[in-house]
Design a protein around this motif. Structure first.
Motif, PDB file in Angstrom:
ATOM      1  N   PRO A 245       0.813  -1.223   0.000  1.00  0.00           N
ATOM      2  CA  PRO A 245       0.000   0.000   0.000  1.00  0.00           C
ATOM      3  C   PRO A 245       0.840   1.265   0.000  1.00  0.00           C
ATOM      4  CG  PRO A 245      -0.935  -1.614   1.505  1.00  0.00           C
ATOM      5  CD  PRO A 245       0.371  -2.178   1.040  1.00  0.00           C
ATOM      6  N   ALA A 246       1.974   1.234   0.715  1.00  0.00           N
ATOM      7  CA  ALA A 246       2.850   2.411   0.757  1.00  0.00           C
ATOM      8  C   ALA A 246       3.435   2.709  -0.617  1.00  0.00           C
ATOM      9  CB  ALA A 246       3.969   2.190   1.775  1.00  0.00           C
ATOM     10  N   GLU A 247       3.850   1.667  -1.341  1.00  0.00           N
ATOM     11  CA  GLU A 247       4.393   1.857  -2.698  1.00  0.00           C
ATOM     12  C   GLU A 247       3.319   2.420  -3.626  1.00  0.00           C
ATOM     13  OE1 GLU A 247       7.636  -1.386  -3.868  1.00  0.00           O
ATOM     14  OE2 GLU A 247       5.914  -2.295  -2.862  1.00  0.00           O
ATOM     15  N   MET A 248       2.105   1.897  -3.500  1.00  0.00           N
ATOM     16  CA  MET A 248       1.021   2.358  -4.366  1.00  0.00           C
ATOM     17  C   MET A 248       0.674   3.825  -4.070  1.00  0.00           C
ATOM     18  SD  MET A 248       0.442  -0.124  -6.412  1.00  0.00           S
ATOM     19  CE  MET A 248      -0.996   0.552  -7.227  1.00  0.00           C
ATOM     20  N   ALA A 249       0.752   4.220  -2.796  1.00  0.00           N
ATOM     21  CA  ALA A 249       0.406   5.594  -2.410  1.00  0.00           C
ATOM     22  C   ALA A 249       1.340   6.625  -3.029  1.00  0.00           C
ATOM     23  CB  ALA A 249       0.409   5.722  -0.893  1.00  0.00           C
ATOM     24  N   LEU A 250       2.559   6.196  -3.410  1.00  0.00           N
ATOM     25  CA  LEU A 250       3.537   7.113  -3.992  1.00  0.00           C
ATOM     26  C   LEU A 250       3.295   7.378  -5.474  1.00  0.00           C
ATOM     27  CD1 LEU A 250       6.806   5.674  -2.352  1.00  0.00           C
ATOM     28  CD2 LEU A 250       5.581   7.767  -1.699  1.00  0.00           C
ATOM     29  N   LEU A 251       2.462   6.569  -6.117  1.00  0.00           N
ATOM     30  CA  LEU A 251       2.349   6.635  -7.580  1.00  0.00           C
ATOM     31  C   LEU A 251       1.599   7.870  -8.071  1.00  0.00           C
ATOM     32  CD1 LEU A 251       1.667   2.868  -8.408  1.00  0.00           C
ATOM     33  CD2 LEU A 251       3.853   4.105  -8.415  1.00  0.00           C
ATOM     34  N   HIS A 255      -3.707  12.443  -6.449  1.00  0.00           N
ATOM     35  CA  HIS A 255      -5.048  11.858  -6.583  1.00  0.00           C
ATOM     36  C   HIS A 255      -5.243  10.751  -5.543  1.00  0.00           C
ATOM     37  CE1 HIS A 255      -5.983  14.078 -10.251  1.00  0.00           C
ATOM     38  NE2 HIS A 255      -4.723  13.870 -10.610  1.00  0.00           N
ATOM     39  N   PRO A 256      -5.244  11.131  -4.266  1.00  0.00           N
ATOM     40  CA  PRO A 256      -5.413  10.132  -3.199  1.00  0.00           C
ATOM     41  C   PRO A 256      -6.744   9.395  -3.294  1.00  0.00           C
ATOM     42  CG  PRO A 256      -5.679  12.354  -2.321  1.00  0.00           C
ATOM     43  CD  PRO A 256      -5.152  12.498  -3.719  1.00  0.00           C
ATOM     44  N   GLU A 257      -7.742  10.029  -3.933  1.00  0.00           N
ATOM     45  CA  GLU A 257      -9.046   9.383  -4.055  1.00  0.00           C
ATOM     46  C   GLU A 257      -8.968   8.107  -4.898  1.00  0.00           C
ATOM     47  OE1 GLU A 257      -8.911  12.100  -7.680  1.00  0.00           O
ATOM     48  OE2 GLU A 257      -8.116  12.058  -5.631  1.00  0.00           O
ATOM     49  N   ALA A 258      -8.010   8.057  -5.841  1.00  0.00           N
ATOM     50  CA  ALA A 258      -7.848   6.863  -6.673  1.00  0.00           C
ATOM     51  C   ALA A 258      -7.411   5.673  -5.828  1.00  0.00           C
ATOM     52  CB  ALA A 258      -6.833   7.127  -7.788  1.00  0.00           C
ATOM     53  N   LEU A 259      -6.559   5.942  -4.841  1.00  0.00           N
ATOM     54  CA  LEU A 259      -6.128   4.906  -3.905  1.00  0.00           C
ATOM     55  C   LEU A 259      -7.290   4.512  -2.994  1.00  0.00           C
ATOM     56  CD1 LEU A 259      -3.249   3.603  -2.893  1.00  0.00           C
ATOM     57  CD2 LEU A 259      -3.619   5.136  -0.962  1.00  0.00           C
ATOM     58  N   GLU A 260      -7.999   5.495  -2.473  1.00  0.00           N
ATOM     59  CA  GLU A 260      -9.100   5.234  -1.546  1.00  0.00           C
ATOM     60  C   GLU A 260     -10.239   4.474  -2.216  1.00  0.00           C
ATOM     61  OE1 GLU A 260      -9.998   9.198  -0.398  1.00  0.00           O
ATOM     62  OE2 GLU A 260      -8.104   9.463   0.716  1.00  0.00           O
TER      63      GLU A 260
END
Length: 509
Positions: A245-251, A255-260
């Motif tokens: 999840p941490a690696e994905m959050a850096l991408l 656009h944090p909503e895309a992760l959420e």
């Protein structure tokens, strides 16, 4: 929290090498609570995936990365050799059933190089599905890459109208992918203009980053090329793994909503598979008689013929067996088998029965078995008993050159939509792994053949072969090329390589 929603396993047989237990284990270790399976065009791994996830306390999300025809699924024109991709996820059990319908029709009606559906099928079987716009090979991303934003918007709106809050535009961040930056910019623009939510995915094809070279070799095996071929089909970087999840959050930090939204989708997908329900076919009894009554009549008819001077002990035995069959609700099963054997006898097809079924007086009276269990004091409980309500096992053998007649009878009797042959998965054994990997690495046939012949026949794995073959162990330790060959072969050993039809396994439901 993040959930991987675009995940390929070894059942994506062109390019996936993630084994389901390892995939779920890594997901758990990285602290994620849910995971999707989206293999190319198939659901081969769905049940194993579901079971493994439930056992590990991971929420399973069952899906497929389907192929969508440019036009109609019956179209066989040149452009249809490269259909669009689309990720479908089951939101509920109705969606799961629709997924099965779509995948089946893709193979039966739409196969052209790949199993394809079309938009007509999506309209018919779209209920209960969440949909992601998929990778750069999908419809909307392709239109964006072609600079056709107007058509991309029209396409995205079509999916939004059909799937409502279940349609998401997918962002990916792999390197060296043609036009991906342009595609992502277009996706973000469409999201704002059309009010379609973004979702972040990683198009995973292997579990760990270090397995990227193995995946490259596997693609070479499947496409009959070598790692030295610069024009070969390949993934250009090593980012196609299960990221944390941490690696994905850096991408896409903007656009944090895309992760959420990965969790929004995970929450909306709730499929529960039941493995304790019976799906036995119903035998069509005469005059509306119930199955237990009809089975009892057939058995007593046979009993009078086989035991003309039947003792009380013989009668008690048949009564007891019929009571057990009624209690366990397997009368239809016995009638279906009796019906098949009745056809076989009438058509003089040779057959035989093996195993514990020989212990049943009921089967003997039905003419399914030919050995008197009372004469040889065979035990019925080995075949079926009240304590263990498992489906009884009647092992039937038919003469191989007339087996098709039996299969066609079953299809005609119970319906084409209720009879299916069983798939079988071919895997890479020890020697096959060495030979296939050696060819993909560009090694000479003679060099690979020399090593493959060092694997003893009794050694079922390369690990076992290294233990019992001093010759192989010496070559492995002293020759760098052999070390790499064996290591890479071990990495792919046992992986699903191809599918075929089981020689004699048939399901009737």
């Amino acid at each position: 929290m993040f959930t991987h929603l675009h995940t390929h396993t070894e059942y994506s047989m062109l390019d996936g090498i993630s084994r389901i237990p390892d995939l779920v284990d890594q997901t758990q270790k990285l602290g994620m609570e849910s995971l999707a399976i989206t293999d190319h065009g198939s659901m081969y791994g769905a049940v194993d995936f579901y079971s493994e996830c439930i056992e590990r306390g991971i929420k399973p999300i069952i899906g497929v990365e389907t192929y969508v025809a440019h036009n109609h699924r019956s179209d066989r024109s040149g452009s249809e050799r490269s259909p669009h991709h689309l990720v479908l996820l089951a939101r509920d059990n109705a969606g799961y059933r629709n997924l099965m319908q779509l995948v089946t029709k893709a193979h039966v009606d739409g196969f052209h190089y790949r199993p394809r559906i079309d938009k007509g099928l999506l309209e018919e079987f779209g209920q209960g599905l969440a949909v992601l716009s998929a990778c750069p090979s999908a419809e909307v991303p392709r239109l964006i890459a072609d600079g056709n934003m107007e058509e991309a918007a029209r396409s995205a709106n079509w999916y939004k109208d059909l799937f409502g809050d279940g349609y998401f535009l997918e962002l990916q961040a792999h390197r060296h992918v043609d036009n991906l930056e342009q595609i992502n910019e277009g996706i973000i623009t469409l999201s704002k203009e059309l009010d379609i939510p973004l979702v972040l995915t990683n198009d995973s094809h292997y579990v760990r980053q270090a397995e990227s070279p193995l995946q490259d070799i596997y693609i070479c095996i499947q496409t009959n090329t070598t790692v030295h071929d610069k024009k070969r089909l390949r993934m250009e970087d090593d980012s196609y793994y299960i990221k944390s999840p941490a690696e994905m959050a850096l991408l896409f930090p903007d656009h944090p909503e895309a992760l959420e939204n990965t969790q929004v989708i995970a929450d909306m997908c709730n499929v529960e598979l039941e493995f304790n329900k019976s799906h036995l076919p119903k035998y069509d009894t005469p005059d509306g008689m119930n199955a237990d009554e009809y089975l009892s009549n057939l058995c007593w008819q046979g009993f009078r013929e086989l035991y003309p001077d039947g003792t009380q002990a013989a009668e008690d035995r048949l009564k007891y067996e019929l009571e057990v069959i009624q209690f366990t609700r397997f009368a239809d099963y016995f009638l279906v088998v009796w019906d098949i054997i009745d056809f076989v006898r009438k058509n003089e097809i040779m057959f035989g029965v093996r195993g514990s079924a020989a212990g049943s007086v009921a089967l003997y009276c039905l003419g399914i078995t030919l050995v008197d269990p009372l004469e040889y004091r065979l035990v019925f409980e080995r075949f079926l008993n009240l304590e263990r309500k498992e489906l009884p096992d009647i092992d039937l053998d038919f003469q191989d050159d007339r087996r098709d007649e039996v299969l066609h009878y079953v299809i005609e009797r119970y319906g084409n939509d209720r009879v299916a042959q069983i798939i079988t998965f071919g895997t890479l054994g020890a020697k096959a792994a060495l030979r296939d990997v050696g060819r993909a690495l560009g090694m000479g046939y003679g060099d690979v053949d020399r090593i493959a012949k060092m694997v003893p026949l009794k050694a079922r794995t390369l690990e076992a072969a290294l233990r019992v073959s001093p010759e192989l162990k010496m070559a492995y330790e002293q020759e760098p090329a052999v070390t790499k060959l064996v290591n890479d072969a071990q990495g792919l050993e046992g992986i699903v390589h191809h599918v075929s039809t089981h020689a004699a396994g048939v399901l009737i439901a």
